[in-house]
Design an enzyme around this catalytic site. Structure first.
Site, mmCIF file in Angstrom:
data_model
loop_
_atom_site.group_PDB
_atom_site.id
_atom_site.type_symbol
_atom_site.label_atom_id
_atom_site.label_comp_id
_atom_site.label_asym_id
_atom_site.label_seq_id
_atom_site.Cartn_x
_atom_site.Cartn_y
_atom_site.Cartn_z
ATOM 1 N N ASP A 63 7.087 25.846 -14.111
ATOM 2 C CA ASP A 63 5.792 26.093 -13.486
ATOM 3 C C ASP A 63 5.136 27.347 -14.061
ATOM 4 O OD1 ASP A 63 3.702 25.625 -11.757
ATOM 5 O OD2 ASP A 63 4.638 26.620 -10.051
ATOM 6 N N HIS A 90 0.362 25.196 -21.851
ATOM 7 C CA HIS A 90 1.291 24.078 -22.034
ATOM 8 C C HIS A 90 1.884 24.096 -23.442
ATOM 9 C CE1 HIS A 90 0.173 22.618 -18.146
ATOM 10 N NE2 HIS A 90 -1.103 22.479 -18.489
ATOM 11 N N LEU A 99 25.050 18.530 -24.943
ATOM 12 C CA LEU A 99 24.094 18.692 -23.853
ATOM 13 C C LEU A 99 23.303 17.404 -23.631
ATOM 14 C CD1 LEU A 99 22.459 20.599 -21.896
ATOM 15 C CD2 LEU A 99 20.920 20.985 -23.847
#
Length: 274
Positions: free
Chosen positions: A5, A22, A114
């Site tokens: 956020d 962004h 991962l």
């Protein structure tokens, strides 16, 4: 899992258009993934674009999707032991983005390091509603009895039944809510809220979040002192290993990079410094 956020606010604070935040956030994603690999995490889930984000200004939505498209095309983790997984619905997503997501899933399926789950066009209530509908069809077809449906049955019919429960939910950008993110998986997740906007995040913030988590005591409803792998040392199992599933694997200390170990020993684990 991370709710990334603050991208738009980060840009506005610098007099930039929101889409610049962004774009900067994509760099933070790359940094965080490298930090996750260094510390030996097994699962990292990122809330990239929610079903509610379609309500934003169309120009900002297009900017976010352009960043997603560019990152998937660039494929920055192609040479790393990272398995890419997409969690969400096709729905309104442009066809080229959904095709790219499926391609990255397919080409990285065999990787064992991962697992990076990207929640794109995802909503938690939508996920639960879809699962309930699936169970209803199972009952209608005579495969399940409604009085015998268990939590295991529900979990088995989720879109990704092999996703582990979330141990740590981290949200940046000062807000303190979970925003419809993985409500089933995060039922017992520890919460970690920080003020930094997502573009300002680097791998040290991830390590700090995990360090803080490792000092918390998790009982999952049990009484402290009851013999359990979660009720030994705070945040550790009975063998002293970090008790992380969706945040880190057991045996994490043996997988830490030398740089991470130096950072932890330096005393800066109590706070991220420049």
């Amino acid at each position: 899992m991370i709710i990334m956020d603050g991208n738009g606010r980060w840009a506005q604070q610098r007099g930039l258009p929101r889409h610049a935040g962004h774009q900067a956030g994509a760099t933070a994603v790359r940094e965080t993934v490298h930090g996750a690999l260094e510390i030996g995490l097994r699962h990292l889930t990122l809330y990239t674009f929610s079903t509610e984000n379609w309500k934003r200004d169309p120009e900002e939505v297009d900017a976010i999707l352009d960043v997603v498209r560019a990152e998937l095309t660039d494929n920055p983790f192609r040479d790393l032991d990272v398995r890419i997984r997409w969690h969400g619905r096709t729905g309104k997503l442009p066809t080229d983005i959904s095709d790219l997501l499926r391609r990255r899933e397919r080409t990285t399926r065999g990787r064992t390091g991962l697992t990076l789950t990207m929640c794109i066009n995802y909503g938690g209530r939508d996920e639960i509603t879809r699962t309930a509908a699936h169970l209803a069809r199972q009952v209608r077809d005579g495969h399940l009895h409604p009085d015998h449906i268990s939590e295991k049955d529900f979990a088995r019919h989720l879109p990704h039944p092999d996703m582990p429960d979330v141990d740590l939910l981290w949200r940046t950008g000062s807000e303190q809510r979970t925003s419809n993110f993985l409500p089933w998986h995060a039922a017992y997740a520890e919460r970690h809220f920080t003020h930094d906007c997502w573009p300002d995040i680097d791998r040290r913030h991830l390590w700090q979040a995990i360090t803080e988590y490792s000092h918390r005591q998790r009982h999952h409803g049990a009484t402290p002192g009851v013999s359990s792998w979660r009720t030994g040392n705070p945040g550790k199992d009975d063998h002293g290993r970090l008790a992380h599933r969706s945040v880190a694997s057991s045996g994490v200390p043996g997988k830490m990079s030398s740089g991470c170990r130096r950072w932890l020993r330096s005393g800066r684990a109590g706070g991220v410094s420049d």
